[in-house]
Every structure is written in structure tokens, then in C-alpha cells.
Design an enzyme around this catalytic site. Structure first.
Site, PDB file in Angstrom:
ATOM      1  N   HIS A  87      -2.037  -6.106   0.255  1.00  0.00           N
ATOM      2  CA  HIS A  87      -2.595  -4.741   0.127  1.00  0.00           C
ATOM      3  C   HIS A  87      -4.067  -5.073  -0.059  1.00  0.00           C
ATOM      4  O   HIS A  87      -4.730  -5.705  -0.767  1.00  0.00           O
ATOM      5  CB  HIS A  87      -1.924  -4.114  -1.354  1.00  0.00           C
ATOM      6  CG  HIS A  87      -0.733  -3.336  -0.847  1.00  0.00           C
ATOM      7  ND1 HIS A  87      -0.685  -2.233   0.056  1.00  0.00           N
ATOM      8  CD2 HIS A  87       0.619  -3.513  -1.517  1.00  0.00           C
ATOM      9  CE1 HIS A  87       0.624  -1.831   0.303  1.00  0.00           C
ATOM     10  NE2 HIS A  87       1.453  -2.446  -0.776  1.00  0.00           N
ATOM     11  N   CYS A 140      -5.598  -3.015   3.855  1.00  0.00           N
ATOM     12  CA  CYS A 140      -6.373  -1.983   4.206  1.00  0.00           C
ATOM     13  C   CYS A 140      -7.859  -1.840   3.397  1.00  0.00           C
ATOM     14  O   CYS A 140      -7.969  -2.647   2.449  1.00  0.00           O
ATOM     15  CB  CYS A 140      -5.592  -0.723   3.662  1.00  0.00           C
ATOM     16  SG  CYS A 140      -4.098  -0.482   4.396  1.00  0.00           S
TER      17      CYS A 140
END
Length: 413
Positions: A87, A140
Site C-alpha cells: 500500500h 499507490c
């Protein structure tokens, strides 16, 4: 010829609201690629994976330890490589100050002990001349993770967005904006009280709307794909989801947007991000300046006070130009990002149950299209990966951040 060494990190966050599927597969494929294609020795590759008990857990402290060791032992001629699949998070500024992108871009270790863009900048600045550190971040908001590095391909940083601002576009909102501002006094109070000390309140302070305003939806949105049978999610950890996970991790149910940094410091202490510790040092200094007596016996507080802070601005989401000019620039680093800072990177799963990151898969496809021994430059790799992802229906746009010279060099070696 120098040594070839690598650190590979894959985090799937099993059993959490942020669970992913393909990160460990990305690392396994990259490990095989490093050995088979680039001639790395198995002993020179360190793997940290959260679902593999044979490897160290990819905590913030462990990742920093491995990266510091990678750079500390580097010599001219060495090849250094870091791959991260997991993440990414955009952490809003707490004071209204902005860095190149208006946020602290972070990667999210399995224990949530964030590693920030400035941490990577300081790490790469230590890489000796004649040695190159290449980083692939399949996560991301990964554009600009090595802060202050020239943007070769992409539009994540202000150097390529200034023209947009002149045309009337506005920069992305931060948590320190109107409606979500945590006053400096509240931040200082939160730092000290997180260590068990309490300060008297003087007057009435309006409660911060830490959980108000427009926030990203906590539910991951599927990425479009030309192959409807491929299930995709993104590798963005929405701020509300991260806050909820941090509450569960620390047992502190009062965590909000304006208290993330103080919570990280309180929970991780000496192992927290250096930037978080510098933030706490400056806040404690403000308390002392206001005549508050702050107890120094707490081990975590001592760790913060040991930090070298040359200017107050260094603790914000990005130092101003004067502070940046004093800092060593990360001239020996290459970042290949999965997307731009305002985009998400896809985590895909085929009908057969094979999962992977879209960028990681694209890199492997580009390399597989070349004969073994045939080099592909960093610029060419990113351009080809962009083309491939676009054909597959993904909207993410990988980026390249490095010097002009390094853009022309072969990927890895």
C-alpha cells in the site's frame, strides 16, 4: 565489477481491511528475475514478506534497517535495488506547508510504521558516487517517493504542475486546510499528552474536524480493464481506513487526521520515521519556549530530542527552498513509480487465482520481450510499461524520477 545487492518487500496485509493479493507474487517474480536475468547472487537478496514466516516481517523498523544496511555497505561500482509492493498513502500536511506534491507520500509497512518520501530522499543522498540505487514502488501515490529528484516522466511534482496552477488549477487539499485544521497548540498538546503528560487548557478551543470534510471512500474502487475477467483492486490505503487500522494497532481510539504523526511517535518511539521524531522535537521546543516544563525521562522523547533539526520548516510536509538547498540531494537514485501521486496502482487477480501488481507484471512483460542480456534503459522501460498498461485498460501512469544521465542507463544493470 561491484557487488549486486537487493531488498525486496511484499506486503499483502492479510486479515485487515487493506488486504491485497499480489504483492508476494511480485516479490517472488522479481527475485527470480534478478538472479536469472541480472546475475544477482541469492545471498545478496534480502526478502521481507508478511505472509512468509521464513523472512523477517516487513515492519517499518526492519525495512529501514535493511535499506540502511544496503546503502551503508555500498561501494563505487555496486548495484543497489529496492522493490516494494504494497500500500501507498498520502499523509496530509498538518501545518499548511506543502512539499513537491502537497503531501507526504508514504509506503505502509505491515505494522503501519510509515516510511515517508523524505526518508527515502535522505537514504538515497547517502549513496556514494559511482553507485546507483534503483527503486521500484508498485504502490499507490508513489510518484515522487524520492523527493527532490528530477521528474523525467510524469506530472506528480510542482515542477511539472506549475503551468497548471498558472492556468487556474488548484493544488490538492490537505488536512490542514479550512475545515480540517488542527491548530499548532492542539498539535503540541497532543504530542506531550501522548507521552502521558497533561497541560492545562486556557480558554475554549474549537474541536478539530479531524474526521469531517470530504475523504476518499474507504472501499477500494476497481480499476478498468479490457479483460473483464481480471478482478482488480487498488493499492491505495484510504486515510479513513488507515486511521481505523492505526486505532486497532495502537488501541488509541482518538486517532484522527491531525494526530497521526503523534500517534506514530507515541507507539513506535525510537523506531518511528526520523521525520516524525523531528516533528516531535520541534513541538516540544515550542512548549518549552512557552514556558512549559516537559519531562525528558521518556525513552521515546529522548529519541526525538536526539534528532538534528536545522530549521523548524523541516518538520512540515516539505522544507522550503532554503532548507532544501542545505540538504544533500539524492543524485544517485532512480525511482520507477507505479503511478502518479494522485493515482492508484492496480492489484489484479486472474480467474485462475493468479495475483500481481499491474506495474510489476508490466515490467516483467517488457523484460521478457527482450533477449537475455539485451538491455532496456530506465526511460524505455517506463515508456513501454505505460503503453502496455494503457492497452490493458489501466488508467495508472508509471513515472520515472532520476537525473538525465540515469534515465539513459540500463534498468538495474
Amino acid at each position: 565489477m561491484g557487488q549486486k545487492r537487493a531488498v525486496l518487500v511484499g506486503i499483502n496485509y492479510p486479515g485487515t481491511d487493506g488486504e491485497l493479493k499480489g504483492c508476494l507474487n511480485d516479490v517472488a517474480r522479481m527475485r527470480r528475475c534478478l538472479v536469472d536475468r541480472f546475475g544477482f547472487d541469492e545471498a545478496g537478496i534480502r526478502v521481507l514478506a508478511d505472509a512468509d514466516p521464513s523472512t523477517p516481517p516487513p515492519t517499518g523498523a526492519n525495512i529501514r534497517l535493511e535499506l540502511e544496511r544496503l546503502v551503508r555497505d555500498a561501494r563505487p561500482g555496486d548495484t543497489l535495488f529496492f522493490h516494494y509492493s504494497g500500500h501507498g498513502l498520502q499523509l496530509p500536511a498538518e501545518t499548511g506547508e506543502d512539499d513537491d506534491t502537497g503531501y507526504d507520500e508514504c509506503i505502509v509497512p505491515c505494522d503501519l510504521n510509515l516510511i515517508k518520501d523524505q526518508d527515502f530522499t535522505e537514504l538515497v543522498a547517502k549513496v556514494p558516487d559511482g553507485c546507483l540505487f534503483t527503486m521500484v514502488s508498485d504502490s499507490c501515490h508513489s510518484g515522487g517517493l524520492i523527493d527532490k529528484t528530477k521528474e523525467q516522466i510524469g506530472n506528480s511534482t510542482k515542477q511539472n504542475k506549475n503551468s497548471q496552477h498558472r492556468d487556474g488549477d488548484t493544488k490538492p487539499p490537505s488536512a490542514s486546510g479550512v475545515g480540517a485544521r488542527t491548530s499548532l497548540l492542539q498539535i503540541i498538546r497532543g504530542v506531550v499528552e501522548s507521552l502521558g503528560a497533561h497541560l492545562p487548557c486556557h480558554g475554549h478551543h474549537k474541536q478539530s474536524t479531524q474526521n469531517g470534510g470530504k475523504e476518499p471512500d474507504a472501499k477500494a474502487e476497481a480499476e478498468p480493464s479490457t479483460n473483464a475477467s481480471v478482478a482488480t483492486a487498488n493499492r491505495s490505503l484510504p486515510l479513513p481506513t488507515f486511521i481505523e487500522m492505526l486505532r486497532d494497532k495502537t488501541g488509541r481510539h482518538d486517532v484522527g487526521v491531525g494526530s497521526i504523526r503523534t500517534t506514530l511517535f507515541h507507539h513506535f518511539g525510537h523506531d518511528a520515521s526520523p521525520k516524525v521524531k523531528r516533528f516531535v522535537k520541534v513541538m516540544v521546543g515550542r512548549l518549552r519556549h512557552d514556558g512549559k516544563d516537559v519531562e525528558q525521562g521518556h525513552a521515546a522523547l529522548r529519541a526525538a530530542l536526539e534528532q538534528d533539526v536545522q530549521s523548524v520548516e523541516e518538520v512540515y510536509a516539505g522544507p522550503p527552498q532554503a532548507a532544501a538547498a542545505r540538504a544533500a540531494l539524492p543524485r544517485n537514485g532512480v525511482l520507477i513509480s507505479g503511478c502518479q501521486t494522485d493515482e492508484t496502482s492496480a492489484d489484479a487477480t486472474t480467474p485462475d487465482g493468479v495475483s500481481y501488481g499491474a506495474l510489476s507484471n508490466a515490467i516483467q512483460a517488457v523484460l521478457a520481450g527482450r533477449k537475455r542480456g539485451a538491455a532496456v534503459t530506465n526511460r524505455e522501460l517506463v515508456v513501454r510499461a505505460r503503453e502496455l498498461l494503457s492497452k490493458q485498460g489501466y488508467t495508472q501512469q508509471p513515472g520515472l524520477y532520476c537525473s538525465d544521465e540515469h534515465a539513459k542507463l540500463p534498468f538495474i544493470c
